[in-house]
Design an enzyme around this catalytic site. Structure first.
Site, PDB file in Angstrom:
ATOM      1  N   LYS A   1      49.519 -20.349 -98.513  1.00 26.67           N
ATOM      2  CA  LYS A   1      50.913 -20.411 -97.876  1.00 26.67           C
ATOM      3  C   LYS A   1      51.323 -21.540 -97.095  1.00 26.67           C
ATOM      4  O   LYS A   1      50.946 -21.782 -95.989  1.00 26.67           O
ATOM      5  CB  LYS A   1      51.204 -19.130 -97.095  1.00 26.67           C
ATOM      6  CG  LYS A   1      52.389 -18.670 -96.722  1.00 26.67           C
ATOM      7  CD  LYS A   1      53.494 -19.471 -96.302  1.00 26.67           C
ATOM      8  CE  LYS A   1      53.581 -19.815 -94.842  1.00 26.67           C
ATOM      9  NZ  LYS A   1      54.408 -20.882 -94.494  1.00 26.67           N
TER      10      LYS A   1
ATOM     11  N   GLU B   1      42.250 -23.020 -86.217  1.00 29.45           N
ATOM     12  CA  GLU B   1      42.214 -24.372 -85.628  1.00 29.45           C
ATOM     13  C   GLU B   1      43.586 -24.711 -85.146  1.00 29.45           C
ATOM     14  O   GLU B   1      44.578 -24.508 -85.856  1.00 29.45           O
ATOM     15  CB  GLU B   1      41.770 -25.461 -86.829  1.00 29.45           C
ATOM     16  CG  GLU B   1      41.565 -26.563 -86.309  1.00 29.45           C
ATOM     17  CD  GLU B   1      42.926 -27.861 -85.882  1.00 29.45           C
ATOM     18  OE1 GLU B   1      43.488 -27.626 -85.108  1.00 29.45           O
ATOM     19  OE2 GLU B   1      43.054 -28.486 -87.117  1.00 29.45           O
TER      20      GLU B   1
ATOM     21  N   CYS C   1      46.245 -33.147 -84.893  1.00 31.98           N
ATOM     22  CA  CYS C   1      45.802 -32.096 -83.957  1.00 31.98           C
ATOM     23  C   CYS C   1      44.834 -32.867 -83.028  1.00 31.98           C
ATOM     24  O   CYS C   1      44.799 -32.384 -81.938  1.00 31.98           O
ATOM     25  CB  CYS C   1      45.293 -31.060 -84.762  1.00 31.98           C
ATOM     26  SG  CYS C   1      44.334 -31.377 -85.887  1.00 31.98           S
TER      27      CYS C   1
ATOM     28  N   GLU D   1      50.510 -29.707 -76.069  1.00 31.64           N
ATOM     29  CA  GLU D   1      50.323 -30.645 -77.530  1.00 31.64           C
ATOM     30  C   GLU D   1      51.571 -30.826 -77.634  1.00 31.64           C
ATOM     31  O   GLU D   1      52.409 -30.181 -78.108  1.00 31.64           O
ATOM     32  CB  GLU D   1      49.750 -29.694 -78.416  1.00 31.64           C
ATOM     33  CG  GLU D   1      49.362 -30.521 -79.738  1.00 31.64           C
ATOM     34  CD  GLU D   1      48.776 -29.998 -80.725  1.00 31.64           C
ATOM     35  OE1 GLU D   1      49.328 -28.884 -81.027  1.00 31.64           O
ATOM     36  OE2 GLU D   1      47.761 -30.615 -81.153  1.00 31.64           O
TER      37      GLU D   1
HETATM   38  P1  NAI Z   1      53.270 -23.201 -86.629  1.00 25.73           P
HETATM   39  O1  NAI Z   1      52.058 -22.594 -86.203  1.00 25.73           O
HETATM   40  O2  NAI Z   1      54.398 -22.109 -86.624  1.00 25.73           O
HETATM   41  O3  NAI Z   1      53.125 -23.468 -88.303  1.00 25.73           O
HETATM   42  C1  NAI Z   1      51.886 -23.328 -89.062  1.00 25.73           C
HETATM   43  C2  NAI Z   1      51.884 -22.427 -90.323  1.00 25.73           C
HETATM   44  O4  NAI Z   1      51.940 -21.029 -89.541  1.00 25.73           O
HETATM   45  C3  NAI Z   1      53.017 -22.645 -91.168  1.00 25.73           C
HETATM   46  O5  NAI Z   1      52.652 -22.541 -92.470  1.00 25.73           O
HETATM   47  C4  NAI Z   1      53.987 -21.434 -90.916  1.00 25.73           C
HETATM   48  O6  NAI Z   1      54.697 -21.227 -91.651  1.00 25.73           O
HETATM   49  C5  NAI Z   1      52.841 -20.487 -90.389  1.00 25.73           C
HETATM   50  N1  NAI Z   1      53.465 -19.377 -89.803  1.00 25.73           N
HETATM   51  C6  NAI Z   1      54.327 -19.250 -88.673  1.00 25.73           C
HETATM   52  N2  NAI Z   1      54.509 -17.996 -88.178  1.00 25.73           N
HETATM   53  C7  NAI Z   1      53.729 -17.261 -88.619  1.00 25.73           C
HETATM   54  C8  NAI Z   1      53.408 -15.891 -88.617  1.00 25.73           C
HETATM   55  N3  NAI Z   1      53.997 -15.140 -87.975  1.00 25.73           N
HETATM   56  N4  NAI Z   1      52.432 -15.364 -89.396  1.00 25.73           N
HETATM   57  C9  NAI Z   1      51.736 -16.207 -90.315  1.00 25.73           C
HETATM   58  N5  NAI Z   1      52.067 -17.586 -90.409  1.00 25.73           N
HETATM   59  C10 NAI Z   1      53.022 -17.957 -89.512  1.00 25.73           C
HETATM   60  O7  NAI Z   1      53.629 -24.567 -86.254  1.00 25.73           O
HETATM   61  P2  NAI Z   1      54.901 -25.176 -86.088  1.00 25.73           P
HETATM   62  O8  NAI Z   1      56.289 -24.435 -85.390  1.00 25.73           O
HETATM   63  O9  NAI Z   1      55.480 -25.660 -87.162  1.00 25.73           O
HETATM   64  O10 NAI Z   1      54.621 -26.445 -84.807  1.00 25.73           O
HETATM   65  C11 NAI Z   1      54.765 -25.978 -83.513  1.00 25.73           C
HETATM   66  C12 NAI Z   1      53.616 -26.690 -82.913  1.00 25.73           C
HETATM   67  O11 NAI Z   1      52.415 -26.457 -83.421  1.00 25.73           O
HETATM   68  C13 NAI Z   1      53.658 -28.375 -83.172  1.00 25.73           C
HETATM   69  O12 NAI Z   1      54.464 -28.970 -82.310  1.00 25.73           O
HETATM   70  C14 NAI Z   1      52.121 -28.459 -82.717  1.00 25.73           C
HETATM   71  O13 NAI Z   1      52.040 -28.813 -81.290  1.00 25.73           O
HETATM   72  C15 NAI Z   1      51.467 -27.242 -83.224  1.00 25.73           C
HETATM   73  N6  NAI Z   1      50.750 -27.655 -84.439  1.00 25.73           N
HETATM   74  C16 NAI Z   1      49.497 -27.662 -84.614  1.00 25.73           C
HETATM   75  C17 NAI Z   1      48.845 -28.006 -85.769  1.00 25.73           C
HETATM   76  C18 NAI Z   1      47.569 -28.099 -85.955  1.00 25.73           C
HETATM   77  O14 NAI Z   1      47.141 -29.224 -86.611  1.00 25.73           O
HETATM   78  N7  NAI Z   1      46.590 -27.726 -85.147  1.00 25.73           N
HETATM   79  C19 NAI Z   1      49.654 -28.226 -87.044  1.00 25.73           C
HETATM   80  C20 NAI Z   1      50.844 -27.815 -86.989  1.00 25.73           C
HETATM   81  C21 NAI Z   1      51.658 -27.462 -85.670  1.00 25.73           C
END
Ligand code: NAI
Ligand code: MG
Length: 501
Positions: free
Chosen positions: A192, A268, A302, A399
Site C-alpha cells: 500500500k 520505522e 527519516c 520531526e
Molecule cells: P503517514 O504515517 O500518515 O503515512 C505513511 C503511510 O501510512 C502512508 O502509506 C499512509 O497512507 C499510511 N497510513 C496513514 N494512516 C493509516 C492508517 N490509519 N492505517 C494504516 N496505514 C495508514 O505520514 P504522513 O502523514 O504522510 O506524514 C506526516 C509526518 O510523518 C511527516 O511529516 C514525517 O514527520 C513523518 N513521516 C516519516 C517517515 C519516515 O521515513 N519514517 C515517512 C513519512 C512521514
C-alpha cells in the site's frame, strides 16, 4: 534568499508518460471495486498528474485473497531459494533497463531530483533486490542439541502474507526495502504505497510480472491510509505488517494488529537525528556534511540530521560558513540538473514545515537564514537555519521533515552525549571528529540504530537499518531484515537404539 532556479517550465525537461494508474491484483491491472479514483499531484505546480484507482476495503480483501492463495497453494514459497533468487535477479535487470523512466516518475510525483533518482534511488533498489536474491538460497535453521533420546532441527519458514505500508519520501527505495527481503523469504504480499506517490509502485508490479514472479505474489493497492491502509493492518488473513511512516500511524497499526489476529508488526517511525561536530573537525567538511544531512531530499528523510551540535571552539566559524552554504544551495525544478533541492512533496507538508518555522521564531530560536516559501508556484521552501535552539523547543523535538536545521553550541563530550540523547527518537546520528577515542565513545553512547562517523547517509543493503526508542523496532536492510519475514519451527524426532545414548 536562497538561490531559486527559474528553469521550471514543464516543457524544458522530459516528463514521463504515465502508463499505469490501476490497482495490481493477482497479476492484473484492475479498476477499484468502487470505481473511485484520486488525483496525484505534481508538487512543482500543484497540478494533477494522473487520476489513480483508489483502493478501499473490498480491493484490499481481493488482494489479500490473491496473496493468501499464492502463499497457501502457489509455487513461490515452495520453489527453491535458488529459483526465487533467479527471478529476483531478472526483476532487477528489468529495473536497470528503465532507470531513467522510473526516476522521472518519482521526480514528478514527489518533487525528487531526477539526477539523484538516476544515480541513487533507483540503483539502490536494484542493489537491494540483488542482495536479497543472493540470500534467498541461504536460509537455513540449526541442528538442535536435544537431551535424551531425541534429535531436533529448526526450519526457517516464510511468515506468510505480508502487508507493506510505505511513505512518500523515497517511493522506490521504500518499496524495495520492504519487498526484497520478503520475496527472498518466500512470502506473498500487498504493498500500500503512500497516496502522495502512487506511480512507481505500479511500474514495479508490471516488471515483476515480466520477470516471471507468479501472479498473486506481489500486489499493489493504492489508496488512503485510513481506508486501504487500515483495511490491510486489521485484516485477519495478513500475517505481518511492515510499516514506515509517522509515530501516530505506527500506533494505529499496532492497535489494529492487536485487535485483529495479533499479526506481527515492524515499524520505522522517523527521527530527530543529531549531528555532533567536535572542535578538531575540518570546518569546511563539517559544513558540507551538515548541509547534506538536512537539505538533501529537501529534508524529507527519516534520518535527516536536523539537530546540529557544534563545539564552542569552532562554533562561530561554523555558523558563518553554514549560513553561506545554505544560501548557495540551489532550489528549483527537480528535473533541472543544476538544482539541489526540489519542492516539498505536497501542500500539506509545505504548510506543515512553514508552521514549524513560525513556531521556532515564536519559541525564541534565532532565524539565521531562509524561513520562507520561494518560487512563483509549487511547494518550494528556502533552506532554513535556526540558532540558539534549546532541547525543549518544539523544533528540536518534532520531526519537521523539511529543510530546517537547528543549531546548538556545546562545551564537553559529556554534554554533547546528554543533549544528543534528549529526544524520544533514536534512528541515526552523525559524529565529526578526527579523534578515534571521541568517535568510539560517542558511537557507543548515542541511543540510535545507525551512527555515521565523518560521513552521513552512507547506506548499504548489508547495514541493518532501524530505530531505537520511538523510532520503532525491527530492521530493514541486512540479513536482519530477512528475520522479519521468517518464522522458526523446531522439528524433534526420537532416536531409538542409538549406541551413543
Ligand atoms: P503517514 O504515517 O500518515 O503515512 C505513511 C503511510 O501510512 C502512508 O502509506 C499512509 O497512507 C499510511 N497510513 C496513514 N494512516 C493509516 C492508517 N490509519 N492505517 C494504516 N496505514 C495508514 O505520514 P504522513 O502523514 O504522510 O506524514 C506526516 C509526518 O510523518 C511527516 O511529516 C514525517 O514527520 C513523518 N513521516 C516519516 C517517515 C519516515 O521515513 N519514517 C515517512 C513519512 C512521514
Ligand atoms: Mg504526488
Amino acid at each position: 534568499m536562497a538561490n531559486h532556479s527559474n528553469g521550471s517550465s514543464k516543457d524544458s525537461f522530459t516528463i514521463p508518460e504515465i502508463k499505469f494508474t490501476k490497482l495490481f491484483i493477482n497479476g492484473q491491472f484492475v479498476d477499484s471495486f468502487s470505481g473511485k479514483t484520486f488525483e496525484t499531484i505534481d508538487p512543482r505546480s500543484g497540478e494533477v498528474i494522473a487520476k489513480m484507482a483508489e483502493g478501499d476495503v473490498e480491493d484490499v480483501n481481493l488482494a489479500v485473497k490473491a496473496a493468501r492463495e499464492a502463499f497457501d497453494h502457489g509455487k513461490w514459497p515452495r520453489m527453491s531459494g535458488y529459483e526465487r533468487g533467479r527471478l529476483m535477479m531478472k526483476f532487477a535487470d528489468l529495473i536497470e533497463e528503465h532507470i531513467e523512466e522510473l526516476a522521472a516518475l518519482d521526480s514528478i510525483d514527489a518533487g525528487k531530483l531526477l539526477t539523484m533518482g538516476k544515480i541513487v534511488d533507483i540503483p539502490s533498489c536494484i542493489h537491494l533486490l540483488r542482495y536479497y536474491a543472493g540470500a534467498a538460497d541461504k536460509i537455513h535453521g540449526n541442528t538442535l542439541k536435544v537431551a535424551g533420546e531425541y534429535q531436533g532441527y529448526s526450519l526457517k519458514e516464510p511468515i506468510g502474507v505480508v502487508g507493506h505500508i510505505t511513505p512518500w519520501n523515497y517511493p522506490s527505495t521504500m518499496f524495495f526495502l520492504k519487498v526484497s527481503p520478503a520475496l527472498a523469504a518466500g512470502c506473498t504480499m500487498i504493498v500500500k504505497p503512500a497516496e502522495q506517490t502512487p506511480l512507481s509502485a505500479l511500474f514495479y508490479a508490471h516488471l515483476a510480472k515480466q520477470a516471471g514472479i507468479p501472479d498473486g505474489v506481489l500486489n499493489v493497492v493504492n489508496g488512503f491510509g485510513s481506508t486501504a491502509g487500515a483495511a490491510l493492518s486489521s485484516h485477519m488473513d495478513v500475517d505481518k505488517i511492515s510499516f514506515t511512516g509517522s509515530p501516530e500511524v505506527g500506533r494505529l497499526i499496532m492497535e489494529a494488529a492487536a485487535k485483529s489476529n495479533l499479526k506481527t508488526v515492524s515499524l520505522e517511525l522517523g527521527g530527530k537525528s543529531p549531528l555532533i561536530i567536535f572542535d578538531d573537525a575540518d570546518v569546511d567538511m563539517a559544513v558540507n556534511l551538515a548541509r547534506l544531512a538536512i537539505f538533501f531530499n529537501k529534508g524529507e528523510i527519516c534520518v535527516a540530521g536536523s539537530r546540529v551540535y557544534v563545539q564552542e571552539g569552532i562554533y562561530d566559524e561554523f555558523v558563518k560558513k553554514a549560513v553561506a552554504s545554505a544560501k548557495s544551495w540551489v532550489v528549483g525544478d527537480p528535473f533541472d540538473p543544476q538544482v539541489q533541492q526540489g519542492p516539498q512533496v505536497n501542500k500539506t507538508q509545505f504548510e506543515r514545515v512553514l508552521r514549524y518555522i513560525e513556531h521556532g521564531k515564536r519559541e525564541g530560536a534565532t532565524l539565521l537564514t531562509g524561513g520562507k516559501p520561494c518560487g512563483e508556484k509549487g511547494y518550494y521552501i528556502e533552506p532554513t537555519i535556526f540558532a540558539d535552539v534549546k532541547e525543549d523547543m518544539l523544533i528540536a523535538q518534532d520531526e519537521i521533515f523539511g529543510p530546517v536545521m537547528s543549531l546548538m553550541k556545546f562545551k564537553t563530550i559529556e554534554e554533547a552525549i546528554e543533549r544528543a540523547n534528549c529526544t524520544r527518537y533514536g534512528l541515526a546520528a552523525g559524529i565529526v571528529t578526527k579523534d578515534l577515542n571521541i568517535a568510539n565513545r560517542v558511537s557507543r553512547s548515542i541511543r540510535a540504530g545507525t551512527i555515521w562517523v565523518n560521513c552521513y547517509f552512507a547506506f548499504d543493503p548489508d547495514c541493518p537499518f532501524g530505530g531505537y526508542k520511538m523510532s520503532g523496532f525491527g530492521r530493514d536492510q541486512g540479513l536482519d531484515a530477512m528475520e522479519k519475514y521468517l518464522q522458526v519451527k523446531s522439528v524433534i524426532t526420537p532416536i531409538y537404539s542409538s549406541p551413543w545414548l
